[in-house]
Design a protein around this motif. Structure first.
Motif, short mmCIF file in Angstrom:
data_model
loop_
_atom_site.label_atom_id
_atom_site.label_comp_id
_atom_site.label_asym_id
_atom_site.label_seq_id
_atom_site.Cartn_x
_atom_site.Cartn_y
_atom_site.Cartn_z
N GLU A 139 -85.33 -70.31 -68.02
CA GLU A 139 -84.79 -69.82 -65.99
C GLU A 139 -83.18 -69.96 -66.04
O GLU A 139 -82.52 -69.02 -65.38
N LYS A 140 -83.07 -71.52 -66.19
CA LYS A 140 -81.91 -72.20 -65.59
C LYS A 140 -80.70 -71.77 -66.15
O LYS A 140 -79.76 -70.62 -66.04
N GLU A 141 -81.28 -71.30 -67.44
CA GLU A 141 -80.25 -70.79 -68.56
C GLU A 141 -79.62 -69.03 -68.18
O GLU A 141 -78.88 -68.78 -68.01
N ASP A 142 -80.98 -68.20 -68.57
CA ASP A 142 -80.84 -67.25 -67.68
C ASP A 142 -79.68 -66.70 -66.04
O ASP A 142 -79.55 -65.95 -66.62
N LEU A 143 -79.87 -67.38 -64.99
CA LEU A 143 -80.33 -67.82 -63.84
C LEU A 143 -78.25 -68.08 -64.43
O LEU A 143 -77.63 -66.98 -63.53
N LEU A 144 -77.71 -68.81 -64.87
CA LEU A 144 -76.36 -69.17 -64.65
C LEU A 144 -75.84 -68.25 -66.05
O LEU A 144 -74.63 -67.99 -65.16
N HIS A 145 -76.67 -67.46 -66.51
CA HIS A 145 -75.82 -66.36 -67.16
C HIS A 145 -75.63 -65.31 -66.59
O HIS A 145 -74.19 -64.89 -66.74
N ILE A 146 -76.22 -64.71 -65.82
CA ILE A 146 -76.18 -63.65 -65.10
C ILE A 146 -75.10 -63.52 -64.13
O ILE A 146 -74.52 -62.66 -64.31
N LEU A 147 -75.27 -65.19 -63.53
CA LEU A 147 -74.17 -65.33 -62.15
C LEU A 147 -73.10 -65.40 -62.51
O LEU A 147 -72.25 -65.11 -61.58
N LYS A 148 -72.92 -65.56 -63.86
CA LYS A 148 -71.58 -65.91 -64.64
C LYS A 148 -71.32 -64.77 -64.43
O LYS A 148 -69.46 -63.99 -64.76
N LYS A 149 -72.11 -63.58 -65.11
CA LYS A 149 -71.71 -62.27 -65.61
C LYS A 149 -71.28 -61.41 -64.45
O LYS A 149 -70.11 -60.56 -63.66
N ILE A 150 -71.89 -61.65 -63.28
CA ILE A 150 -71.33 -60.99 -61.86
C ILE A 150 -70.35 -61.55 -61.59
O ILE A 150 -69.14 -60.63 -61.28
N ASP A 151 -69.94 -63.01 -61.75
CA ASP A 151 -69.06 -63.24 -61.33
C ASP A 151 -67.89 -62.11 -61.65
O ASP A 151 -66.91 -62.67 -61.40
N ASN A 152 -67.71 -62.30 -63.57
CA ASN A 152 -66.44 -61.82 -64.49
C ASN A 152 -66.98 -60.67 -63.59
O ASN A 152 -65.70 -59.67 -63.77
N ASN A 153 -67.71 -59.66 -63.24
CA ASN A 153 -67.44 -58.37 -62.36
C ASN A 153 -67.11 -58.29 -61.16
O ASN A 153 -65.88 -57.40 -61.11
N LEU A 154 -66.80 -59.07 -60.20
CA LEU A 154 -65.84 -59.10 -59.20
C LEU A 154 -64.20 -59.93 -59.39
O LEU A 154 -64.02 -60.33 -60.26
#
Length: 154
Positions: A139-154
């Motif tokens: 879950e930590k890995e998934d959360l980090l992966h998703i948050l990085k994708k969101i960060d890259n989107n902005l």
């Protein structure tokens, strides 16, 4: 520029996904309150959470240019200057001009600043232990992966 986060949470994106931004903001507020409360327990009442990124950068590299600090913490130079100036007044850091190029200003930890490192490490460990309790490594890995994708989107 001021921005009202409630405008985003009122935007209808379906499946309550609009609540994610509000939740992230609430988590950030809780983390900051925890850090401040822990710092008070250690008798550190003069340093704000906004100074933490600068101190962490200096814990890793004891001497940085103001420009490097600005890049590492992703804040504009005027903001960094104000934060560093307060840390100088409090005795946690010093500023030094480069001898060859006086336009370059270095920031370095003082002994008082270096003494904060174990306190900050302890607070960080306690924060992360609480933050990730009941969360699996996957879950930590998934959360980090998703948050990085969101960060890259902005």
């Amino acid at each position: 520029m001021s921005f009202d986060i409630s405008l985003i949470s009122n935007y209808n994106t379906g499946m309550e996904s609009r609540d994610i931004i509000s939740l992230i903001a609430k988590i950030r507020e809780k983390v900051n309150r925890f850090i401040v409360a822990e710092m008070v327990k250690y008798g550190i009442e003069d340093v704000g959470t906004s100074h933490g990124d600068i101190l962490y950068a200096l814990f890793k590299s004891h001497r940085l240019t103001m420009a490097d600090v600005s890049k590492r913490i992703n804040k504009d130079k005027s903001t960094v200057t104000a934060l560093v100036d307060k840390l100088v007044r409090l005795g946690y850091v010093i500023k030094e001009r480069d001898r060859e190029d006086t336009r370059v200003v270095y920031v370095a930890l003082t002994r008082k600043g270096i003494e904060l490192k174990p306190v900050f490490e302890s607070i960080s460990k306690d924060m992360l232990d609480m933050f990730y309790s009941n969360i699996s490594d996957k879950e930590k890995e998934d959360l980090l992966h998703i948050l990085k994708k969101i960060d890259n989107n902005l």
